[in-house]
Design an enzyme around this catalytic site. Structure first.
Site, PDB file in Angstrom:
ATOM      1  CD  GLU A 403      -2.846  -1.702   0.709  1.00  0.00           C
ATOM      2  OE1 GLU A 403      -2.859  -1.230  -0.389  1.00  0.00           O
ATOM      3  OE2 GLU A 403      -3.364  -2.567   0.917  1.00  0.00           O
TER       4      GLU A 403
HETATM    5  C1  LIG Z   1       2.529 -10.220   0.492  1.00  0.00           C
HETATM    6  C2  LIG Z   1       2.528  -9.186  -0.474  1.00  0.00           C
HETATM    7  C3  LIG Z   1       1.223  -8.846  -1.044  1.00  0.00           C
HETATM    8  C4  LIG Z   1       1.135  -7.874  -2.046  1.00  0.00           C
HETATM    9  N1  LIG Z   1       0.090  -7.712  -2.657  1.00  0.00           N
HETATM   10  C5  LIG Z   1      -0.227  -6.889  -3.613  1.00  0.00           C
HETATM   11  C6  LIG Z   1      -1.266  -6.901  -4.454  1.00  0.00           C
HETATM   12  O1  LIG Z   1      -2.338  -7.423  -4.352  1.00  0.00           O
HETATM   13  N2  LIG Z   1      -1.227  -5.942  -5.601  1.00  0.00           N
HETATM   14  C7  LIG Z   1      -0.234  -5.223  -6.122  1.00  0.00           C
HETATM   15  O2  LIG Z   1      -0.332  -4.496  -7.097  1.00  0.00           O
HETATM   16  N3  LIG Z   1       0.778  -5.431  -5.277  1.00  0.00           N
HETATM   17  C8  LIG Z   1       1.016  -6.103  -4.194  1.00  0.00           C
HETATM   18  N4  LIG Z   1       2.254  -6.219  -3.317  1.00  0.00           N
HETATM   19  C9  LIG Z   1       3.435  -5.530  -3.923  1.00  0.00           C
HETATM   20  C10 LIG Z   1       3.621  -4.112  -3.153  1.00  0.00           C
HETATM   21  O3  LIG Z   1       2.727  -3.368  -3.145  1.00  0.00           O
HETATM   22  C11 LIG Z   1       5.154  -3.865  -3.462  1.00  0.00           C
HETATM   23  O4  LIG Z   1       5.945  -4.674  -3.079  1.00  0.00           O
HETATM   24  C12 LIG Z   1       5.361  -2.494  -2.760  1.00  0.00           C
HETATM   25  O5  LIG Z   1       4.804  -1.535  -3.565  1.00  0.00           O
HETATM   26  C13 LIG Z   1       6.880  -2.175  -3.227  1.00  0.00           C
HETATM   27  O6  LIG Z   1       7.387  -2.217  -4.218  1.00  0.00           O
HETATM   28  P1  LIG Z   1       8.861  -3.127  -4.425  1.00  0.00           P
HETATM   29  O7  LIG Z   1       8.546  -4.326  -3.946  1.00  0.00           O
HETATM   30  O8  LIG Z   1       9.044  -2.855  -6.143  1.00  0.00           O
HETATM   31  O9  LIG Z   1       9.914  -2.361  -3.757  1.00  0.00           O
HETATM   32  P2  LIG Z   1      10.818  -1.073  -4.358  1.00  0.00           P
HETATM   33  O10 LIG Z   1       9.585   0.210  -5.108  1.00  0.00           O
HETATM   34  O11 LIG Z   1      11.871  -1.532  -5.241  1.00  0.00           O
HETATM   35  O12 LIG Z   1      11.357  -0.438  -3.098  1.00  0.00           O
HETATM   36  C14 LIG Z   1      12.632  -0.956  -2.540  1.00  0.00           C
HETATM   37  C15 LIG Z   1      12.928   0.134  -1.233  1.00  0.00           C
HETATM   38  O13 LIG Z   1      13.251   1.282  -2.133  1.00  0.00           O
HETATM   39  C16 LIG Z   1      12.449   2.309  -1.312  1.00  0.00           C
HETATM   40  N5  LIG Z   1      12.284   3.255  -2.385  1.00  0.00           N
HETATM   41  C17 LIG Z   1      11.667   3.017  -3.729  1.00  0.00           C
HETATM   42  N6  LIG Z   1      11.427   4.271  -4.276  1.00  0.00           N
HETATM   43  C18 LIG Z   1      11.907   5.104  -3.603  1.00  0.00           C
HETATM   44  C19 LIG Z   1      11.833   6.574  -3.641  1.00  0.00           C
HETATM   45  N7  LIG Z   1      11.466   7.376  -4.738  1.00  0.00           N
HETATM   46  N8  LIG Z   1      12.453   7.144  -2.588  1.00  0.00           N
HETATM   47  C20 LIG Z   1      12.887   6.638  -1.469  1.00  0.00           C
HETATM   48  N9  LIG Z   1      12.880   5.201  -1.355  1.00  0.00           N
HETATM   49  C21 LIG Z   1      12.199   4.691  -2.116  1.00  0.00           C
HETATM   50  C22 LIG Z   1      11.135   1.478  -0.939  1.00  0.00           C
HETATM   51  O14 LIG Z   1      10.728   2.421   0.372  1.00  0.00           O
HETATM   52  C23 LIG Z   1      11.730   0.343  -0.376  1.00  0.00           C
HETATM   53  O15 LIG Z   1      12.169   0.303   0.757  1.00  0.00           O
HETATM   54  C24 LIG Z   1       2.415  -7.224  -2.485  1.00  0.00           C
HETATM   55  C25 LIG Z   1       3.671  -7.444  -1.947  1.00  0.00           C
HETATM   56  C26 LIG Z   1       3.672  -8.422  -1.072  1.00  0.00           C
HETATM   57  C27 LIG Z   1       5.069  -8.763  -0.271  1.00  0.00           C
END
Ligand SMILES: Cc1cc2nc3c(=O)[nH]c(=O)nc-3n(C[C@H](O)[C@H](O)[C@H](O)COP(=O)(O)OP(=O)(O)OC[C@H]3O[C@@H](n4cnc5c(N)ncnc54)[C@H](O)[C@@H]3O)c2cc1C
Length: 593
Positions: A403
């Site tokens: 979220e």
């Molecule tokens: C169990 C589970 C259920 C999920 N369910 C859904 C779902 O139903 N639908 C869906 O669409 N997604 C879902 N997700 C995905 C989830 O929303 C994403 O994992 C989340 O948005 C983070 O994206 P990412 O994993 O690519 O991390 P990244 O975006 O790669 O982030 C990695 C790190 O970098 C930081 N970061 C990234 N960008 C910035 C920035 N601009 N400035 C500072 N820091 C930054 C982040 O805060 C984090 O600490 C789910 C994930 C899990 C683990």
């Protein structure tokens, strides 16, 4: 439709600049009989039907998950936000909050339920055409079909608009989808997905995509927690989606995604609070029965400190959630709209997007703190699977990731405040100028006031002024480039979160005291401890932020101003935490429930 008595008409973020009266906020104590009834329905469903099935859910028994979703539908728990015309129960946002709180205790099933009842139902209700609503909502709300939300991709999580899934427009108006979504809750068995893709590789757009159109899912992810919820990739290989399944407007997918997140963040905060109350009950019961050195561990000061602090943090989160729900409901009630039209709710959640982000970040971090201490109180038993403490800890960790990660939400909090200020929706800039004059002038002696929590309210006023001061300096120092200064923005977010939490807790304690409730002294203890500790955290954050922005004499002047603002005399928190812990252990549950 339920009504609540919310007298406050503060706009989003306006609590920074105004001090409402104690009776101007909605609190859990002001819930109506209808709120309590829907809460009880959710609680009994979780206790009697979901928790006994948890082991089978963790073995990935998706047929059982489907049955439980249907059962939730038959109890009205899938359509709390949706009018009866579409098969929902059309309750207010306080009801929505209490249902999310109770469903959280159902562990993994809370994720299954939320992906359908919140992330699929809400976008269709808010952005769907009448035909889409009539076609999908009744089936989603009975649980006949189950929803999922496909936003994240392998290469784009936080940067959701960087999605690469492509929707190629066909001559007959339909679209062919190609691409991959990642980590999709209910991916293994959902029937309908809200999917975001770029039309012709450019226009970010939401679609309603039935599994039967040809969606395939990847294998179940091996996760740290939430083993009883399905999480898979979704694969789209030439999936044909009819023209009438565009959700909202082509090129306006961001409106769908971001508005749904405002709802979802608020509800996630509520879910975190629900998990927190339950863990506090477990910790209290364990501490009462586990004996070491001839006495229950609950008699040790170190354990009392933990339980007291767990309750104080949960109290602040609970207070800010109910306050926010009250604001949203009051706003919806004051906005002219047709009974079945979600536009007022959409606008209200947009208005209180800052507060929704605060609920998400503060809620998920308070919960993780509480679950960590729950393990510690359980000692070795906290680390083994015979007790639920370790599962809670694993299950909750993702709340800080999905979220919108807590970093992204922290950036949004000051970012949205600045945007509201520049749009003229929040009088932040004149307030910052007035504060500058006040701080450069001679110090004013605080008037003596023996009203309940008068010192705390003065401190909270100072917390809010600190946000205005540090944000004002940041806007002046960096101008348009403020978004590049993430460390400063994070500090400002932390101060704002503590200010909103502290004020919500104090206003609630005052409201409860006004009713002469027997429990009022405990409310006052919790509020006072929270405000006391928030003062120290805020001073640290303010010093760090100011030192990052200015130096020399300017820094010295500003630090002196911050010190003057934050001159809060410490109270004896030990005696108060002990009282709170003793009451919690005596009850064996979160004492404000
Ligand atoms: C169990 C589970 C259920 C999920 N369910 C859904 C779902 O139903 N639908 C869906 O669409 N997604 C879902 N997700 C995905 C989830 O929303 C994403 O994992 C989340 O948005 C983070 O994206 P990412 O994993 O690519 O991390 P990244 O975006 O790669 O982030 C990695 C790190 O970098 C930081 N970061 C990234 N960008 C910035 C920035 N601009 N400035 C500072 N820091 C930054 C982040 O805060 C984090 O600490 C789910 C994930 C899990 C683990």
């Amino acid at each position: 439709m339920l009504t609540i008595t919310e007298t406050s008409t503060l706009r989003g973020g306006e609590w920074l600049l105004q001090s409402p009266a104690g009776d101007a906020v909605f609190t859990p104590e002001r819930m109506t009989e209808e709120h309590r009834l829907i809460a009880q329905t959710a609680q009994e469903f979780v206790d009697n039907e979901v928790l006994p099935a948890l082991d089978r859910l963790e073995q990935k028994d998706w047929a059982l998950a489907r049955d439980l979703v249907k059962r939730a539908g038959s109890l009205g728990l899938l359509g709390v936000d949706v009018p009866e015309a579409y098969g929902g129960v059309g309750l207010d946002k306080v009801s929505s909050l209490v249902v999310s709180e109770r469903m959280a205790r159902s562990a993994s099933f809370g994720a299954t339920w939320g992906a359908s009842a919140n992330l699929t139902v809400i976008p269709i209700y808010l952005f769907g055409t009448e035909a889409q609503k009539q076609k999908y909502l009744p089936k989603l709300l009975t649980g006949e079909i189950i929803g999922g939300y496909g936003l994240s991709e392998p290469g784009s999580g936080s940067d959701a608009l960087g999605a690469r899934t492509r929707a190629t427009r066909q001559a007959d108006g339909s679209f062919i989808l190609n691409g991959e979504k990642m980590w999709i809750t209910n991916g293994g068995f959902a029937d309908l997905f809200v999917v975001f893709a770029k039309v012709d590789g450019e226009q970010f757009t939401a679609f309603l995509v039935e599994r039967a159109f040809g969606v395939k899912n990847g294998k179940e992810e091996h996760k740290m927690g939430l083993h009883g919820s399905s999480t898979t990739a979704l694969i789209f290989q030439d999936v044909k989606v009819p023209a009438e399944n565009v959700l909202g407007e082509i090129g306006k997918g961001h409106k769908v995604a971001f508005n749904v997140l405002n709802f979802a963040r608020f509800k996630l905060g509520a879910a975190c609070a629900g998990g927190a109350y339950a863990a506090i009950g477990e910790a209290a019961k364990y501490a009462a029965t586990r004996r070491q050195f001839g006495q229950p561990i609950a008699s040790f000061g170190a354990i009392k400190h933990k339980i007291g602090e767990m309750v104080v943090r949960a109290y602040a989160i609970e207070s800010l959630l109910y306050r926010t729900a009250g604001l949203v409901d009051a706003r919806i009630a004051a906005t002219p709209h047709e009974a079945n039209d979600g536009s007022a709710a959409l606008a209200a959640f947009e208005e209180y997007a800052v507060e929704a982000s605060i609920a998400k970040v503060a809620g998920s971090e308070a919960l993780d703190y509480i679950l960590d201490e729950n393990i510690q109180i359980h000692g070795g038993n906290g680390f083994v699977k015979d007790y639920p403490a370790e599962r809670h800890y694993r299950d909750a960790r993702v709340n800080r990731i999905f979220e919108g990660t807590n970093e992204i939400n922290r950036l949004l909090i000051p970012g949205m405040l600045v945007r509201r200020a520049l749009k003229g929706d929040l009088a932040l800039i004149p307030a910052a100028k007035a504060l500058q004059d006040e701080l450069l002038g001679p110090p004013s002696m605080p008037s003596s006031d023996d009203a309940l929590l008068a010192d705390e309210r003065r401190a909270i006023d100072a917390f809010k002024k600190t946000v205005v001061m540090v944000l004002g300096v940041a806007m002046q120092t960096y101008g348009q480039k403020l978004t590049d200064e993430q460390e400063v923005l994070m500090h400002i977010a932390d101060i704002a979160m503590d200010a909103y939490s502290a004020e919500s807790a104090a206003l609630r304690a005052i409201a409860v005291s006004d009713t002469k409730s027997q429990r009022a002294p405990l409310h006052v203890d919790a509020a006072r401890v929270f405000v006391n500790d928030a003062a120290m955290r805020i001073e640290t954050s303010a010093r760090q932020a100011l030192a990052a922005m200015v130096d020399g004499d300017t820094l010295r002047t500003m630090l002196a101003a911050a010190r003057r603002l934050l001159k809060v005399t410490p109270i004896n928190t030990t005696v108060r935490r002990r009282r709170i812990a003793d009451e919690t252990v005596a009850r064996g549950s979160y004492p404000f429930a």
